[in-house]
Design a protein around this motif. Structure first.
Motif, PDB file in Angstrom:
ATOM      1  N   ASP A 157       0.906  -1.247  -0.050  1.00  0.00           N
ATOM      2  CA  ASP A 157      -0.022   0.026  -0.186  1.00  0.00           C
ATOM      3  C   ASP A 157       0.904   1.227  -0.002  1.00  0.00           C
ATOM      4  O   ASP A 157       0.564   2.268  -0.690  1.00  0.00           O
ATOM      5  CB  ASP A 157      -0.956  -0.089   0.981  1.00  0.00           C
ATOM      6  CG  ASP A 157      -2.071  -0.922   0.973  1.00  0.00           C
ATOM      7  OD1 ASP A 157      -2.596  -1.353   0.035  1.00  0.00           O
ATOM      8  OD2 ASP A 157      -2.657  -1.439   2.048  1.00  0.00           O
ATOM      9  N   ASP A 158       2.013   1.279   0.861  1.00  0.00           N
ATOM     10  CA  ASP A 158       2.484   2.525   0.719  1.00  0.00           C
ATOM     11  C   ASP A 158       3.448   2.650  -0.491  1.00  0.00           C
ATOM     12  O   ASP A 158       3.673   3.855  -0.766  1.00  0.00           O
ATOM     13  CB  ASP A 158       3.723   2.371   2.117  1.00  0.00           C
ATOM     14  CG  ASP A 158       3.176   2.532   3.540  1.00  0.00           C
ATOM     15  OD1 ASP A 158       2.054   3.262   3.705  1.00  0.00           O
ATOM     16  OD2 ASP A 158       3.945   2.270   4.430  1.00  0.00           O
ATOM     17  N   ALA A 159       4.079   1.518  -1.127  1.00  0.00           N
ATOM     18  CA  ALA A 159       4.494   2.011  -2.297  1.00  0.00           C
ATOM     19  C   ALA A 159       3.520   2.319  -3.304  1.00  0.00           C
ATOM     20  O   ALA A 159       3.805   3.192  -4.222  1.00  0.00           O
ATOM     21  CB  ALA A 159       5.336   0.589  -2.806  1.00  0.00           C
ATOM     22  N   ALA A 160       2.348   1.944  -3.793  1.00  0.00           N
ATOM     23  CA  ALA A 160       1.410   2.081  -4.481  1.00  0.00           C
ATOM     24  C   ALA A 160       0.880   3.433  -4.331  1.00  0.00           C
ATOM     25  O   ALA A 160       0.677   4.374  -5.389  1.00  0.00           O
ATOM     26  CB  ALA A 160       0.247   1.033  -4.444  1.00  0.00           C
ATOM     27  N   GLN A 161       1.131   3.939  -3.104  1.00  0.00           N
ATOM     28  CA  GLN A 161       0.427   5.309  -2.786  1.00  0.00           C
ATOM     29  C   GLN A 161       1.551   6.496  -2.984  1.00  0.00           C
ATOM     30  O   GLN A 161       1.198   7.709  -2.699  1.00  0.00           O
ATOM     31  CB  GLN A 161      -0.304   5.281  -1.370  1.00  0.00           C
ATOM     32  CG  GLN A 161      -1.867   4.667  -1.518  1.00  0.00           C
ATOM     33  CD  GLN A 161      -2.324   4.821  -0.402  1.00  0.00           C
ATOM     34  OE1 GLN A 161      -2.169   4.201   0.707  1.00  0.00           O
ATOM     35  NE2 GLN A 161      -3.219   5.530  -0.310  1.00  0.00           N
ATOM     36  N   GLY A 162       2.655   5.970  -2.891  1.00  0.00           N
ATOM     37  CA  GLY A 162       3.805   7.120  -3.014  1.00  0.00           C
ATOM     38  C   GLY A 162       4.140   7.430  -1.962  1.00  0.00           C
ATOM     39  O   GLY A 162       4.601   8.552  -1.680  1.00  0.00           O
ATOM     40  N   ILE A 163       3.740   6.612  -0.853  1.00  0.00           N
ATOM     41  CA  ILE A 163       4.041   7.099   0.681  1.00  0.00           C
ATOM     42  C   ILE A 163       5.707   7.005   1.011  1.00  0.00           C
ATOM     43  O   ILE A 163       6.119   5.893   1.095  1.00  0.00           O
ATOM     44  CB  ILE A 163       3.306   6.445   1.886  1.00  0.00           C
ATOM     45  CG1 ILE A 163       1.714   6.963   1.542  1.00  0.00           C
ATOM     46  CG2 ILE A 163       3.620   6.539   3.008  1.00  0.00           C
ATOM     47  CD1 ILE A 163       0.708   6.161   2.012  1.00  0.00           C
ATOM     48  N   ASP A 164       6.350   7.934   1.174  1.00  0.00           N
ATOM     49  CA  ASP A 164       7.585   7.977   1.377  1.00  0.00           C
ATOM     50  C   ASP A 164       8.023   8.439   2.954  1.00  0.00           C
ATOM     51  O   ASP A 164       9.101   8.780   3.159  1.00  0.00           O
ATOM     52  CB  ASP A 164       8.503   8.931   0.511  1.00  0.00           C
ATOM     53  CG  ASP A 164       7.928  10.388   0.270  1.00  0.00           C
ATOM     54  OD1 ASP A 164       7.078  10.831   1.169  1.00  0.00           O
ATOM     55  OD2 ASP A 164       8.865  11.001  -0.463  1.00  0.00           O
ATOM     56  N   GLN A 165       6.908   8.721   3.754  1.00  0.00           N
ATOM     57  CA  GLN A 165       7.197   9.142   4.980  1.00  0.00           C
ATOM     58  C   GLN A 165       6.001   8.260   6.078  1.00  0.00           C
ATOM     59  O   GLN A 165       4.842   8.394   5.850  1.00  0.00           O
ATOM     60  CB  GLN A 165       7.120  10.529   5.317  1.00  0.00           C
ATOM     61  CG  GLN A 165       7.243  11.011   6.816  1.00  0.00           C
ATOM     62  CD  GLN A 165       6.809  12.645   6.876  1.00  0.00           C
ATOM     63  OE1 GLN A 165       5.512  12.907   6.521  1.00  0.00           O
ATOM     64  NE2 GLN A 165       7.581  13.439   7.123  1.00  0.00           N
ATOM     65  N   VAL A 166       6.663   7.473   6.948  1.00  0.00           N
ATOM     66  CA  VAL A 166       5.688   6.657   7.769  1.00  0.00           C
ATOM     67  C   VAL A 166       5.811   7.163   9.218  1.00  0.00           C
ATOM     68  O   VAL A 166       6.804   7.003   9.765  1.00  0.00           O
ATOM     69  CB  VAL A 166       5.755   5.222   7.857  1.00  0.00           C
ATOM     70  CG1 VAL A 166       5.050   4.381   8.519  1.00  0.00           C
ATOM     71  CG2 VAL A 166       5.403   4.722   6.232  1.00  0.00           C
ATOM     72  N   VAL A 167       4.652   7.754   9.555  1.00  0.00           N
ATOM     73  CA  VAL A 167       4.795   8.105  11.104  1.00  0.00           C
ATOM     74  C   VAL A 167       3.766   7.367  12.011  1.00  0.00           C
ATOM     75  O   VAL A 167       2.598   7.234  11.559  1.00  0.00           O
ATOM     76  CB  VAL A 167       4.164   9.627  11.120  1.00  0.00           C
ATOM     77  CG1 VAL A 167       4.253  10.213  12.671  1.00  0.00           C
ATOM     78  CG2 VAL A 167       5.387  10.424  10.429  1.00  0.00           C
ATOM     79  N   ARG A 168       3.944   6.804  12.993  1.00  0.00           N
ATOM     80  CA  ARG A 168       3.096   5.713  13.752  1.00  0.00           C
ATOM     81  C   ARG A 168       3.492   5.528  15.085  1.00  0.00           C
ATOM     82  O   ARG A 168       4.581   5.997  15.260  1.00  0.00           O
ATOM     83  CB  ARG A 168       2.849   4.529  12.810  1.00  0.00           C
ATOM     84  CG  ARG A 168       4.203   3.644  12.753  1.00  0.00           C
ATOM     85  CD  ARG A 168       4.046   2.618  11.723  1.00  0.00           C
ATOM     86  NE  ARG A 168       5.430   1.698  11.506  1.00  0.00           N
ATOM     87  CZ  ARG A 168       5.531   0.918  10.536  1.00  0.00           C
ATOM     88  NH1 ARG A 168       4.590   0.702   9.916  1.00  0.00           N
ATOM     89  NH2 ARG A 168       6.506   0.393  10.526  1.00  0.00           N
ATOM     90  N   GLY A 169       3.022   4.995  15.839  1.00  0.00           N
ATOM     91  CA  GLY A 169       3.423   4.670  17.075  1.00  0.00           C
ATOM     92  C   GLY A 169       4.681   3.701  17.475  1.00  0.00           C
ATOM     93  O   GLY A 169       4.938   2.934  16.363  1.00  0.00           O
ATOM     94  N   ASP A 170       5.350   4.159  18.301  1.00  0.00           N
ATOM     95  CA  ASP A 170       6.613   3.243  18.572  1.00  0.00           C
ATOM     96  C   ASP A 170       6.561   2.120  19.029  1.00  0.00           C
ATOM     97  O   ASP A 170       7.488   1.210  18.984  1.00  0.00           O
ATOM     98  CB  ASP A 170       7.645   4.317  19.437  1.00  0.00           C
ATOM     99  CG  ASP A 170       7.105   4.464  20.872  1.00  0.00           C
ATOM    100  OD1 ASP A 170       6.128   3.869  21.170  1.00  0.00           O
ATOM    101  OD2 ASP A 170       7.672   5.259  21.772  1.00  0.00           O
ATOM    102  N   ASP A 171       5.134   1.488  19.325  1.00  0.00           N
ATOM    103  CA  ASP A 171       5.096   0.083  19.593  1.00  0.00           C
ATOM    104  C   ASP A 171       5.076  -0.639  18.122  1.00  0.00           C
ATOM    105  O   ASP A 171       5.513  -1.875  18.102  1.00  0.00           O
ATOM    106  CB  ASP A 171       3.667  -0.150  20.000  1.00  0.00           C
ATOM    107  CG  ASP A 171       2.738   0.380  19.200  1.00  0.00           C
ATOM    108  OD1 ASP A 171       2.688   1.340  18.568  1.00  0.00           O
ATOM    109  OD2 ASP A 171       1.297  -0.326  19.028  1.00  0.00           O
ATOM    110  N   LEU A 172       4.980  -0.076  16.961  1.00  0.00           N
ATOM    111  CA  LEU A 172       5.367  -0.703  15.640  1.00  0.00           C
ATOM    112  C   LEU A 172       6.891  -0.666  15.318  1.00  0.00           C
ATOM    113  O   LEU A 172       7.079  -1.013  14.141  1.00  0.00           O
ATOM    114  CB  LEU A 172       4.252  -0.026  14.633  1.00  0.00           C
ATOM    115  CG  LEU A 172       2.792  -0.284  14.993  1.00  0.00           C
ATOM    116  CD1 LEU A 172       2.208   0.467  14.020  1.00  0.00           C
ATOM    117  CD2 LEU A 172       2.619  -1.874  14.902  1.00  0.00           C
ATOM    118  N   LEU A 173       7.749  -0.291  15.919  1.00  0.00           N
ATOM    119  CA  LEU A 173       9.108   0.048  15.479  1.00  0.00           C
ATOM    120  C   LEU A 173       9.784  -1.100  15.115  1.00  0.00           C
ATOM    121  O   LEU A 173      10.566  -1.259  14.216  1.00  0.00           O
ATOM    122  CB  LEU A 173      10.144   0.837  16.635  1.00  0.00           C
ATOM    123  CG  LEU A 173      11.421   1.140  16.389  1.00  0.00           C
ATOM    124  CD1 LEU A 173      11.687   1.874  14.860  1.00  0.00           C
ATOM    125  CD2 LEU A 173      12.105   1.681  17.430  1.00  0.00           C
TER     126      LEU A 173
END
Length: 309
Positions: free
Chosen positions: A195-211
């Motif tokens: 999904d991130d690749a297909a949408q051109g997402i080059d910045q992912v900001v999320r909770g640090d539980d997903l690090l």
């Protein structure tokens, strides 16, 4: 392999995103992460996209409530909302490409079998032990008759490193993680990368539980010839016991707070204040600097939000 960034048939501009699972109302911890994702994207001139991760945790009506609450705290987003349940062809294509490259295999293990299996030599703690990695065709046929197969990545590394805006270099486990579960549902790690690749997402900001998920996802992105995004894993909101905030912790959703006399505008101000920013969203955007963000979780005492109205 063809770049996964062109899976939608176009080359998108850079973007950030927020991607909630429609399992119920968002609480202030979710809203705080969404607010930070919006600030990261808007402060760097990126688009901000909204994606609903509804593969297996959707509750009727939850998406509408979540989007309404995000708009109520002042967030806007670009383009239409994207839903994972509408993107099956992209996931099938990615798994097909990995399979054609010899990078997947069928797995018939139950959770109990994985827990009880001895670890592979030199494998990191918690790694899949490789039980089904080198089965013969006859062995696969026998196991296939017993239960449906999941599809696992045939990883060629055991560790991968990413660079995070807030955490710096982070190296984490990469094992033969699941790409598609044995019930046919695509696994989170595969879906989010595609999904991130297909949408051109080059910045992912999320909770640090997903690090800890980032190394797996960055490694998979590389296999799909997709750009690895810039990561920023932000601190969570915790209750006084040190656990992730949940609805059982009192008035922590916009609906519950509204019933207690706290407006959405006041919630926005409280969330911004918790990261040291002005209470007005335009002023917060002008003042936003990622490196000034707190690194510790926000510990929220019961009633703190309603007592500060």
């Amino acid at each position: 392999m063809e770049a996964a960034a062109s899976l939608d048939g176009m080359t998108p501009r850079g973007a950030g995103r927020f991607a909630p699972s429609p399992s119920g109302e968002l609480h202030v911890g979710n809203l705080r992460t969404a607010l930070l994702a919006w600030l990261f994207a808007r402060s760097t001139g990126r688009r901000f996209l909204m994606r609903v991760e509804d593969l297996d945790r959707a509750r009727a009506g939850a998406e509408e409530v979540q989007l309404r609450d995000l708009a109520a705290i002042g967030l806007d987003w670009d383009g239409e909302v994207v839903r994972q349940t509408e993107r099956g062809a992209l996931y099938d294509d990615a798994i097909g490409r990995l399979t054609d490259a010899g990078l997947t295999y069928e797995c018939y293990c139950t959770r109990r079998e994985i827990q009880e299996a001895p670890s592979a030599p030199h494998a990191p703690q918690g790694a899949y032990p490789g039980t089904c990695r080198d089965l013969t065709e006859d062995q696969r046929a026998r196991r296939r008759a017993e239960r449906p197969a999941a599809v696992r990545l045939r990883a060629e590394v055991t560790e991968w490193a990413v660079t995070d805006v807030l955490h710096g270099r982070y190296a984490g486990l990469v094992d033969d993680f699941v790409l598609r579960r044995n019930d046919g549902v695509v696994a989170y790690n595969l879906a989010v990368v595609v999904d991130d690749a297909a949408q051109g997402i080059d910045q992912v900001v999320r909770g640090d539980d997903l690090l800890s998920s980032a190394p797996r996802q960055a490694y998979l992105a590389g296999l799909l010839a997709a750009q690895v995004p810039e990561y920023a894993h932000v601190p969570l909101v915790l209750n006084p016991a040190g656990r992730r905030l949940a609805k059982r912790d009192g008035a922590v959703t916009l609906g519950a707070l509204a019933a207690a006399g706290v407006s959405a505008e006041q919630v926005t101000g409280l969330l911004l204040a918790s990261v040291g920013l002005p209470a007005s969203l335009p002023e917060a955007l002008a003042a936003f600097t990622p490196h000034a963000l707190p690194r510790d979780p926000w510990v929220l005492a019961p009633g703190e939000l309603t007592s500060r109205r």
